[in-house]
Design a protein around this motif. Sequence first.
Motif, mmCIF file in Angstrom:
data_model
loop_
_atom_site.group_PDB
_atom_site.id
_atom_site.type_symbol
_atom_site.label_atom_id
_atom_site.label_comp_id
_atom_site.label_asym_id
_atom_site.label_seq_id
_atom_site.Cartn_x
_atom_site.Cartn_y
_atom_site.Cartn_z
ATOM 1 N N LEU A 15 0.855 -1.186 0.000
ATOM 2 C CA LEU A 15 0.000 0.000 0.000
ATOM 3 C C LEU A 15 0.887 1.232 0.000
ATOM 4 O O LEU A 15 1.637 1.469 0.952
ATOM 5 C CB LEU A 15 -0.920 0.009 1.232
ATOM 6 C CG LEU A 15 -1.716 -1.267 1.508
ATOM 7 C CD1 LEU A 15 -2.685 -1.045 2.659
ATOM 8 C CD2 LEU A 15 -2.461 -1.734 0.283
ATOM 9 N N GLY A 16 0.812 2.015 -1.056
ATOM 10 C CA GLY A 16 1.663 3.193 -1.182
ATOM 11 C C GLY A 16 1.272 4.303 -0.227
ATOM 12 O O GLY A 16 0.195 4.299 0.384
ATOM 13 N N ALA A 17 2.168 5.289 -0.122
ATOM 14 C CA ALA A 17 1.949 6.400 0.799
ATOM 15 C C ALA A 17 0.637 7.108 0.499
ATOM 16 O O ALA A 17 0.312 7.381 -0.648
ATOM 17 C CB ALA A 17 3.109 7.384 0.693
ATOM 18 N N GLY A 18 -0.120 7.397 1.562
ATOM 19 C CA GLY A 18 -1.354 8.136 1.392
ATOM 20 C C GLY A 18 -2.550 7.299 0.987
ATOM 21 O O GLY A 18 -3.612 7.840 0.677
ATOM 22 N N THR A 19 -2.411 5.979 0.991
ATOM 23 C CA THR A 19 -3.555 5.118 0.656
ATOM 24 C C THR A 19 -4.585 5.178 1.771
ATOM 25 O O THR A 19 -4.255 5.079 2.955
ATOM 26 C CB THR A 19 -3.097 3.665 0.469
ATOM 27 O OG1 THR A 19 -2.215 3.603 -0.658
ATOM 28 C CG2 THR A 19 -4.276 2.745 0.234
ATOM 29 N N ILE A 20 -5.850 5.315 1.384
ATOM 30 C CA ILE A 20 -6.934 5.381 2.346
ATOM 31 C C ILE A 20 -8.002 4.368 1.972
ATOM 32 O O ILE A 20 -8.454 4.326 0.820
ATOM 33 C CB ILE A 20 -7.585 6.786 2.369
ATOM 34 C CG1 ILE A 20 -6.551 7.866 2.693
ATOM 35 C CG2 ILE A 20 -8.742 6.827 3.358
ATOM 36 C CD1 ILE A 20 -5.970 7.776 4.077
ATOM 37 N N THR A 21 -8.417 3.543 2.931
ATOM 38 C CA THR A 21 -9.615 2.736 2.724
ATOM 39 C C THR A 21 -10.785 3.545 3.270
ATOM 40 O O THR A 21 -10.869 3.818 4.471
ATOM 41 C CB THR A 21 -9.513 1.384 3.458
ATOM 42 O OG1 THR A 21 -9.297 1.616 4.848
ATOM 43 C CG2 THR A 21 -8.369 0.548 2.902
ATOM 44 N N CYS A 22 -11.672 3.947 2.380
ATOM 45 C CA CYS A 22 -12.805 4.799 2.760
ATOM 46 C C CYS A 22 -13.934 3.876 3.232
ATOM 47 O O CYS A 22 -14.754 3.424 2.430
ATOM 48 C CB CYS A 22 -13.249 5.644 1.571
ATOM 49 S SG CYS A 22 -11.896 6.604 0.831
ATOM 50 N N ASN A 23 -13.936 3.583 4.524
ATOM 51 C CA ASN A 23 -14.778 2.505 5.035
ATOM 52 C C ASN A 23 -16.121 2.953 5.584
ATOM 53 O O ASN A 23 -16.966 2.119 5.895
ATOM 54 C CB ASN A 23 -14.030 1.746 6.142
ATOM 55 C CG ASN A 23 -13.598 2.655 7.283
ATOM 56 O OD1 ASN A 23 -13.344 3.834 7.097
ATOM 57 N ND2 ASN A 23 -13.515 2.103 8.477
ATOM 58 N N TYR A 24 -16.389 4.251 5.690
ATOM 59 C CA TYR A 24 -17.584 4.728 6.363
ATOM 60 C C TYR A 24 -18.344 5.694 5.461
ATOM 61 O O TYR A 24 -17.773 6.662 4.953
ATOM 62 C CB TYR A 24 -17.175 5.423 7.666
ATOM 63 C CG TYR A 24 -18.306 5.887 8.542
ATOM 64 C CD1 TYR A 24 -19.333 5.024 8.911
ATOM 65 C CD2 TYR A 24 -18.339 7.191 9.027
ATOM 66 C CE1 TYR A 24 -20.369 5.449 9.734
ATOM 67 C CE2 TYR A 24 -19.357 7.626 9.852
ATOM 68 C CZ TYR A 24 -20.382 6.760 10.206
ATOM 69 O OH TYR A 24 -21.402 7.186 11.019
ATOM 70 N N ASP A 25 -19.636 5.415 5.261
ATOM 71 C CA ASP A 25 -20.437 6.274 4.394
ATOM 72 C C ASP A 25 -21.287 7.269 5.167
ATOM 73 O O ASP A 25 -22.169 7.929 4.604
ATOM 74 C CB ASP A 25 -21.332 5.423 3.479
ATOM 75 C CG ASP A 25 -22.347 4.585 4.251
ATOM 76 O OD1 ASP A 25 -22.499 4.787 5.480
ATOM 77 O OD2 ASP A 25 -23.003 3.724 3.618
ATOM 78 N N GLY A 26 -21.020 7.404 6.444
ATOM 79 C CA GLY A 26 -21.795 8.298 7.286
ATOM 80 C C GLY A 26 -22.849 7.560 8.092
ATOM 81 O O GLY A 26 -23.377 8.120 9.071
ATOM 82 N N TYR A 27 -23.156 6.320 7.705
ATOM 83 C CA TYR A 27 -24.146 5.512 8.411
ATOM 84 C C TYR A 27 -23.649 4.103 8.723
ATOM 85 O O TYR A 27 -23.926 3.564 9.781
ATOM 86 C CB TYR A 27 -25.441 5.409 7.589
ATOM 87 C CG TYR A 27 -26.149 6.736 7.441
ATOM 88 C CD1 TYR A 27 -27.058 7.165 8.401
ATOM 89 C CD2 TYR A 27 -25.891 7.561 6.351
ATOM 90 C CE1 TYR A 27 -27.695 8.390 8.272
ATOM 91 C CE2 TYR A 27 -26.532 8.786 6.210
ATOM 92 C CZ TYR A 27 -27.436 9.194 7.177
ATOM 93 O OH TYR A 27 -28.065 10.400 7.054
ATOM 94 N N PHE A 28 -22.903 3.503 7.784
ATOM 95 C CA PHE A 28 -22.472 2.114 7.930
ATOM 96 C C PHE A 28 -20.997 1.977 7.572
ATOM 97 O O PHE A 28 -20.460 2.744 6.766
ATOM 98 C CB PHE A 28 -23.295 1.184 7.030
ATOM 99 C CG PHE A 28 -24.768 1.239 7.299
ATOM 100 C CD1 PHE A 28 -25.308 0.592 8.398
ATOM 101 C CD2 PHE A 28 -25.610 1.963 6.461
ATOM 102 C CE1 PHE A 28 -26.670 0.652 8.647
ATOM 103 C CE2 PHE A 28 -26.967 2.027 6.709
ATOM 104 C CZ PHE A 28 -27.503 1.368 7.805
ATOM 105 N N LYS A 29 -20.351 0.965 8.193
ATOM 106 C CA LYS A 29 -18.985 0.614 7.846
ATOM 107 C C LYS A 29 -19.009 -0.449 6.739
ATOM 108 O O LYS A 29 -19.869 -1.322 6.724
ATOM 109 C CB LYS A 29 -18.255 0.050 9.066
ATOM 110 C CG LYS A 29 -18.062 1.049 10.205
ATOM 111 C CD LYS A 29 -17.045 2.106 9.841
ATOM 112 C CE LYS A 29 -16.824 3.086 10.970
ATOM 113 N NZ LYS A 29 -16.100 2.493 12.114
ATOM 114 N N HIS A 30 -18.056 -0.358 5.823
ATOM 115 C CA HIS A 30 -17.947 -1.307 4.706
ATOM 116 C C HIS A 30 -16.509 -1.802 4.620
ATOM 117 O O HIS A 30 -15.572 -1.130 5.048
ATOM 118 C CB HIS A 30 -18.362 -0.652 3.393
ATOM 119 C CG HIS A 30 -19.758 -0.113 3.417
ATOM 120 N ND1 HIS A 30 -20.868 -0.900 3.261
ATOM 121 C CD2 HIS A 30 -20.216 1.157 3.599
ATOM 122 C CE1 HIS A 30 -21.961 -0.156 3.329
ATOM 123 N NE2 HIS A 30 -21.592 1.100 3.540
#
Length: 456
Positions: free
Chosen positions: A367-382
């Motif tokens: 995983l390169g620098a600055g990689t983000i797993t966007c896991n939250y949509d404001g209501y649920f985790k994915h």
Amino acid sequence: MVEHSTPLAIVVLAAGKGTRMKSDLHKVLHPIAGRPMLDHLLESAAALAPERQVVVAGHGREQLEQALGSRAAIAVQEPQLGTGHAVQQAEAALSGFAGDVLILYGDVPFVSTATMRAMIDRLHADDSPAVVVLGFEPEEPLQYGRVLAHDDGRIAMMVEYKDATEEQRACRLCNSGLMAVKSADLFDLLARVGNDNAQGEYYLVDIVNVATLEGRACAVIVTPDPDEVGGINSRSELAEAEARWQARRRLAAMAEGVTLIAPETVFFAWDTKLGRDVTVEPNVVFAPGVTVADDVIIHAFSHLEGATLESGVAIGPYARLRPGAVLRRGSKVGNFVEVKNAELGEGAKANHLTYVGDATVGAKANLGAGTITCNYDGYFKHRTVIGERAFIGSNSALVAPVKIGADAIVAAGSTVTRDVADGELRLVRGEQLVKPGWADRFHDAMKKKKAEKTAG
């Protein structure tokens, strides 16, 4: 050690208001090494397999009920009329119990199992004492109650400091308050304790005096470690207890094969587990729930909680592992990387400035620098799933739920919202425009405008 088949009950006194703590949290629930001090005490007692446990509560009993659940019965002392009166409140909870009773204090959390067992053993000695008292000899006796005893440990008299003469105060053997008594004697003795004293209270220690006046022997055993019976009544005493616990835990870790570069800067939790040949650099904090295997290096300024590290792992500096982080053999988490509820497979790497949350990362993925797993949509985790040997370019955002296949490549700067197949390249960028000479013309125009404004 003497083996006894006699049932055991534990009575823990925790009815005090704890006003010196100046806290809305019950005094005995304040944590040391990430664990309430009451739980430290109950864990030591648990090794004796008590048949019953009773906690005597007053102020803040709702907090105790919630914290203890079904682990102990709650007896209520209201009003608080002294330690003897407090123990009397446990009588109903011990109805029908026939055995030994060990009386402990919720704000004296570090009494060892060995000391508790020694008190019970002394209770069953050949001279059959009515009461066994745990004494200690601090450097400064201060205002502790005194135990006036013969050389063989038989107690002549016990006296609270405020009721003691100057001669009695000169005695250095102090009363910790902890006692072992047979249930058949305990409440009978308590029923004959009066409150004709400086405090107008019913002192627990007076059961010794009542028994002694009746010609029954009572005995004291002395702990060799006064810190074991140190009470905690204020924030400063809480900090001192934390410091003593941490100092001992650091020594134990080093004795077990852990290298601490700057021991005084490393803080452990009550349940931290470390393997051999683990190196911990300065300023590392272990919160509860961390297990570290052999041959792991934890670089400086890292924080770990609820994490599992297999052998050969390296993390930090400035790494944060949150609950549910699992780092498989040889994986690496570098500086300013946060991992939460995620597994990094064997040999996987997230070396810089990355957030890995609610994810599964395959073996040898990078995983390169600055990689983000966007896991939250404001209501649920994915969840994000990254396949083996996948390469995620720098500054990429993986919008969960999403799956990156094995051997796939995500180009730097991509925002990935759909699954990437095995071996696929995914490039998600805006078109790059090239306008030759535009910057030169822009600079010339702005310099001219600035010169005109200055001249005006």
